[in-house]
Design an enzyme around this catalytic site. Structure first.
Site, PDB file in Angstrom:
ATOM      1  N   GLY A   1       0.811  -1.211   0.000  1.00  0.00           N
ATOM      2  CA  GLY A   1       0.000   0.000   0.000  1.00  0.00           C
ATOM      3  C   GLY A   1       0.842   1.256   0.000  1.00  0.00           C
TER       4      GLY A   1
ATOM      5  N   LYS B   1       9.707   2.982   0.395  1.00  0.00           N
ATOM      6  CA  LYS B   1       8.575   2.895   1.322  1.00  0.00           C
ATOM      7  C   LYS B   1       8.105   4.314   1.636  1.00  0.00           C
ATOM      8  CE  LYS B   1       7.079   0.768   5.656  1.00  0.00           C
ATOM      9  NZ  LYS B   1       7.419  -0.249   6.651  1.00  0.00           N
TER      10      LYS B   1
ATOM     11  N   ASP C   1      -2.759   6.817   2.552  1.00  0.00           N
ATOM     12  CA  ASP C   1      -2.180   7.791   1.614  1.00  0.00           C
ATOM     13  C   ASP C   1      -0.896   7.338   0.926  1.00  0.00           C
ATOM     14  OD1 ASP C   1      -0.442   7.842   3.729  1.00  0.00           O
ATOM     15  OD2 ASP C   1      -0.804   9.934   4.293  1.00  0.00           O
ATOM     16  N   GLY C   2      -0.365   6.174   1.294  1.00  0.00           N
ATOM     17  CA  GLY C   2       0.852   5.695   0.640  1.00  0.00           C
ATOM     18  C   GLY C   2       2.115   6.382   1.115  1.00  0.00           C
TER      19      GLY C   2
ATOM     20  N   ARG D   1      14.488   0.586   0.913  1.00  0.00           N
ATOM     21  CA  ARG D   1      14.972  -0.646   1.534  1.00  0.00           C
ATOM     22  C   ARG D   1      15.362  -1.643   0.465  1.00  0.00           C
ATOM     23  NH1 ARG D   1       9.464  -2.675   4.653  1.00  0.00           N
ATOM     24  NH2 ARG D   1       8.199  -2.905   2.782  1.00  0.00           N
TER      25      ARG D   1
ATOM     26  N   ARG E   1       6.582 -12.435   0.781  1.00  0.00           N
ATOM     27  CA  ARG E   1       6.117 -12.690   2.146  1.00  0.00           C
ATOM     28  C   ARG E   1       5.237 -13.939   2.174  1.00  0.00           C
ATOM     29  NH1 ARG E   1       5.536  -7.029   3.971  1.00  0.00           N
ATOM     30  NH2 ARG E   1       6.719  -5.811   2.465  1.00  0.00           N
TER      31      ARG E   1
ATOM     32  N   ASP F   1       1.652 -11.111   6.661  1.00  0.00           N
ATOM     33  CA  ASP F   1       2.122 -10.249   5.566  1.00  0.00           C
ATOM     34  C   ASP F   1       3.444  -9.577   5.937  1.00  0.00           C
ATOM     35  OD1 ASP F   1       0.156  -9.014   7.388  1.00  0.00           O
ATOM     36  OD2 ASP F   1       0.688  -7.154   6.392  1.00  0.00           O
ATOM     37  N   ASN F   2       3.864  -9.727   7.176  1.00  0.00           N
ATOM     38  CA  ASN F   2       5.143  -9.164   7.605  1.00  0.00           C
ATOM     39  C   ASN F   2       6.172 -10.262   7.874  1.00  0.00           C
ATOM     40  OD1 ASN F   2       4.060  -6.607   7.437  1.00  0.00           O
ATOM     41  ND2 ASN F   2       3.560  -6.473   9.610  1.00  0.00           N
TER      42      ASN F   2
ATOM     43  N   ASP G   1       9.627  -5.219   7.650  1.00  0.00           N
ATOM     44  CA  ASP G   1       8.568  -4.297   8.051  1.00  0.00           C
ATOM     45  C   ASP G   1       8.736  -3.816   9.481  1.00  0.00           C
ATOM     46  OD1 ASP G   1       7.464  -4.107   5.601  1.00  0.00           O
ATOM     47  OD2 ASP G   1       5.491  -4.852   6.150  1.00  0.00           O
TER      48      ASP G   1
HETATM   49  P1  AMP Z   1       1.775  -2.912   8.173  1.00  0.00           P
HETATM   50  O1  AMP Z   1       0.971  -3.142   9.408  1.00  0.00           O
HETATM   51  O2  AMP Z   1       2.631  -1.695   8.190  1.00  0.00           O
HETATM   52  O3  AMP Z   1       2.518  -4.125   7.728  1.00  0.00           O
HETATM   53  O4  AMP Z   1       0.701  -2.586   7.016  1.00  0.00           O
HETATM   54  C1  AMP Z   1      -0.363  -3.433   6.702  1.00  0.00           C
HETATM   55  C2  AMP Z   1      -0.937  -3.047   5.354  1.00  0.00           C
HETATM   56  O5  AMP Z   1      -1.339  -1.689   5.355  1.00  0.00           O
HETATM   57  C3  AMP Z   1       0.024  -3.223   4.186  1.00  0.00           C
HETATM   58  O6  AMP Z   1      -0.709  -3.674   3.097  1.00  0.00           O
HETATM   59  C4  AMP Z   1       0.534  -1.809   3.999  1.00  0.00           C
HETATM   60  O7  AMP Z   1       0.967  -1.593   2.681  1.00  0.00           O
HETATM   61  C5  AMP Z   1      -0.696  -0.974   4.306  1.00  0.00           C
HETATM   62  N1  AMP Z   1      -0.360   0.381   4.761  1.00  0.00           N
HETATM   63  C6  AMP Z   1       0.168   0.747   5.959  1.00  0.00           C
HETATM   64  N2  AMP Z   1       0.343   2.080   6.004  1.00  0.00           N
HETATM   65  C7  AMP Z   1      -0.076   2.585   4.824  1.00  0.00           C
HETATM   66  C8  AMP Z   1      -0.157   3.894   4.255  1.00  0.00           C
HETATM   67  N3  AMP Z   1       0.236   4.986   4.915  1.00  0.00           N
HETATM   68  N4  AMP Z   1      -0.642   4.000   3.002  1.00  0.00           N
HETATM   69  C9  AMP Z   1      -1.048   2.937   2.316  1.00  0.00           C
HETATM   70  N5  AMP Z   1      -1.008   1.687   2.794  1.00  0.00           N
HETATM   71  C10 AMP Z   1      -0.532   1.496   4.030  1.00  0.00           C
HETATM   72 MG    MG Z   2       3.558  -4.796   6.351  1.00  0.00          MG
END
Ligand code: AMP
Ligand code: MG
Length: 523
Positions: A103, A124, A136-137, A194, A201, A273-274, A283
């Site tokens: 994301g 990232k 927001d990515g 990174r 994953r 996913d991590n 992550d």
């Molecule tokens: P994480 O808990 O950081 O591993 O994130 C879980 C999911 O949320 C993954 O698919 C990430 O890509 C997505 N994600 C986390 N933060 C953001 C963000 N600010 N914008 C878009 N996707 C996010």
């Molecule tokens: Mg993640």
């Protein structure tokens, strides 16, 4: 600009999303989507890893050229780069979450360096992708500093991890509600590049499997073995290497988690996913480092209630995650026996790695059954007396085995009263430890014993408050704190004269401060 050689196998060999637009969507039958990073206002290089830059073939003048910050902020691309976001799912906090995907991570491509090593570069925080859902990515400076520093610190501790090349500020603000309590604020945005041989994953396999797309699952498994586990492809000699592959993933995961437990690292969000298929720490979100030894501690406020990802549960959570992977891979197997055998390899490899850690942390030649109990007893004492894990183990090598006393250890305690109360039990434990050590072949050679202990018990780790101090300075425009920590943590097992302050206990002010003792997923 150096001539980087890109060889983008993930894109070339695996099916992609025919839609290349920016819209948020469910993506079926494809493992990635093309996506361009969104340009930012004013890229500024804040820090970089000299080790990683060199490994990729960048000279210092390359890194300091303006184009470097532009490329690693996503504002410019080099020939050979083909940006994409990967499609994956995952189990989050024990529950299937469906499609997640990158994301806010955008891979730029796979570099093959002069030594023939394959390194995927991934930004990232470089803007939205089809997988951004409602977010927001982007990424904020504080979480980017933490990911950048910890990736490199972990590598230098000898624990498998994704790496970090660069940290660039975007010149733009990102709004985050840090504690999800209705107090959003604008924070500086940043992007980490990174780097890893593979970012695949567990969740990359779970998603096609959950959708019953066995052909896609098989294609990804075959690709992953061919690219990331080539030695298995050769050894399978015409047969299916899946069983051997799953077993190796289990063993790598075991060694990674045993490494975390040895140094007091708490990942904080061990969702599937991590979890990297290569057994790399991946992550870095609301992770934390153990100050006072506490098997029940988690840094993650989102997990404060159940504390699923607490320090002491990491080995069993990794096992549970592997059972999810086994489930996802089961359509590739005629029966479940090889998957059970793989999971058994996790159990065996973890036990072996844990015993190796015990022997090394205590300075013993090998670890016997009684030594496991000796370590368990020490853990109980450290926990009840709130002793600092890193300081205690480092100081344990200063014990005089012929006249053990508390003197070398007093600096590890946060509270004099608790220390005094626990002292008789510690004296008793030290007596047992000294007796055991003197029977050990290494006990006869104190220098050998001390050296072995030093290589297992780091002097410096990325304590939560140290990272936070570097972040506070960076937010005020002073980036030297990041570079200082990066330099320090390149040699975590060496005593570095002049750096004693970094090896001290967590100060009192940091005990309950946000960022130092607790972190949210908001990043
Ligand atoms: P994480 O808990 O950081 O591993 O994130 C879980 C999911 O949320 C993954 O698919 C990430 O890509 C997505 N994600 C986390 N933060 C953001 C963000 N600010 N914008 C878009 N996707 C996010
Ligand atoms: Mg993640």
């Amino acid at each position: 600009m150096p001539a980087l050689r890109f060889d983008n196998r993930f894109l070339r060999e695996l099916p992609g999303d025919p839609d290349s637009g920016p819209g948020i969507r469910q993506v079926h039958g494809a493992l990635w989507s093309r996506v361009e990073p969104t340009a930012v206002a004013a890229p500024q290089l804040v820090a970089w890893s000299g080790d990683m830059a060199q490994r990729l073939g960048f000279s210092e003048s390359d890194v300091l050229s303006p184009w470097f910050a532009e490329v690693f902020a996503g504002n410019a691309a080099w020939a050979g780069m083909e940006p994409f976001a990967a499609n994956y799912g995952g189990h989050q906090f024990g529950h299937w979450a469906g499609q997640l995907g990158d994301g806010r991570a955008i891979s730029l491509g796979e570099v093959v360096n002069a030594a023939g090593e394959r390194w995927e570069l991934q930004l990232k925080g470089a803007g939205p992708t089809p997988y951004s859902r409602s977010a927001d990515g982007r990424a904020v400076l504080r979480s980017s500093v933490r990911e950048f520093l910890c990736s490199e610190a972990m590598h230098h501790l000898g624990i498998p991890t994704t790496r970090a090349l660069s940290l660039v500020m975007t010149g733009e603000q990102v709004v985050r509600d840090m504690f999800y309590d209705g107090h959003p604020r604008a924070e500086p945005g940043a992007i980490v590049c990174r780097v890893a041989p593979s970012f695949i994953r567990f969740g990359n396999f779970e998603l096609p499997s959950s959708r019953g797309d066995v052909a896609l699952l098989r294609q990804l498994a075959d690709f992953c073995i061919a690219r990331d586990f080539p030695h298995l492809q050769a050894s399978a000699a015409g047969g299916q290497p899946y069983a051997e592959w799953f077993g190796e993933v289990c063993e790598r995961t075991a060694r990674m988690v045993a490494g975390w437990m040895r140094v007091g690292f708490v990942h904080g969000v061990m969702n599937t996913d991590n979890m990297s298929i290569l057994g790399l720490t991946i992550d870095y979100g609301p992770y934390g480092w153990i100050d006072n030894f506490d098997l029940d501690w988690t840094p993650n406020t989102t997990d404060a209630h159940g504390r699923r990802y607490r320090f002491g549960w990491q080995p069993k959570i990794a096992y549970w995650n592997l059972t999810r992977l086994a489930q996802a891979l089961s359509p590739l197997f005629d029966d479940a026996a090889p998957l059970h055998a793989g999971l058994q390899r996790y159990t065996d490899a973890y036990a072996a790695a844990d015993r190796d850690s015990i022997a090394r942390k205590l300075g013993l030649q090998d670890c016997r059954d009684a030594d496991v109990a000796l370590m368990d007893d020490l853990h109980a004492l450290l926990q009840s007396s709130e002793a600092d894990m890193t300081i205690f183990f480092r100081a344990l090598s200063d014990i005089d085995l012929h006249a053990p006393s508390m003197a070398p250890l007093v600096g590890a305690f946060y509270d004099d009263g608790q220390r005094a109360a626990a002292e008789p039990a510690f004296i008793d434990w030290l007596g047992r430890y000294a007796a055991r050590s003197l029977q050990d072949p290494r006990g006869a050679s104190p220098r050998d014993r001390v050296e072995r202990m030093r290589l297992a018990n780091p002097r410096y780790v990325l304590r939560n408050y140290l990272a936070q101090q570097a972040i506070d300075r960076a937010e005020a425009g002073d980036f030297a704190g990041i570079t200082e920590l990066l330099d320090l943590l390149r040699r975590p097992y060496d005593d570095q004269p002049g750096c004693e302050a970094f090896a001290g206990k967590r100060p009192d002010w940091a005990r309950n401060r946000a960022g130092c003792s607790m972190l949210s997923c908001s990043s």
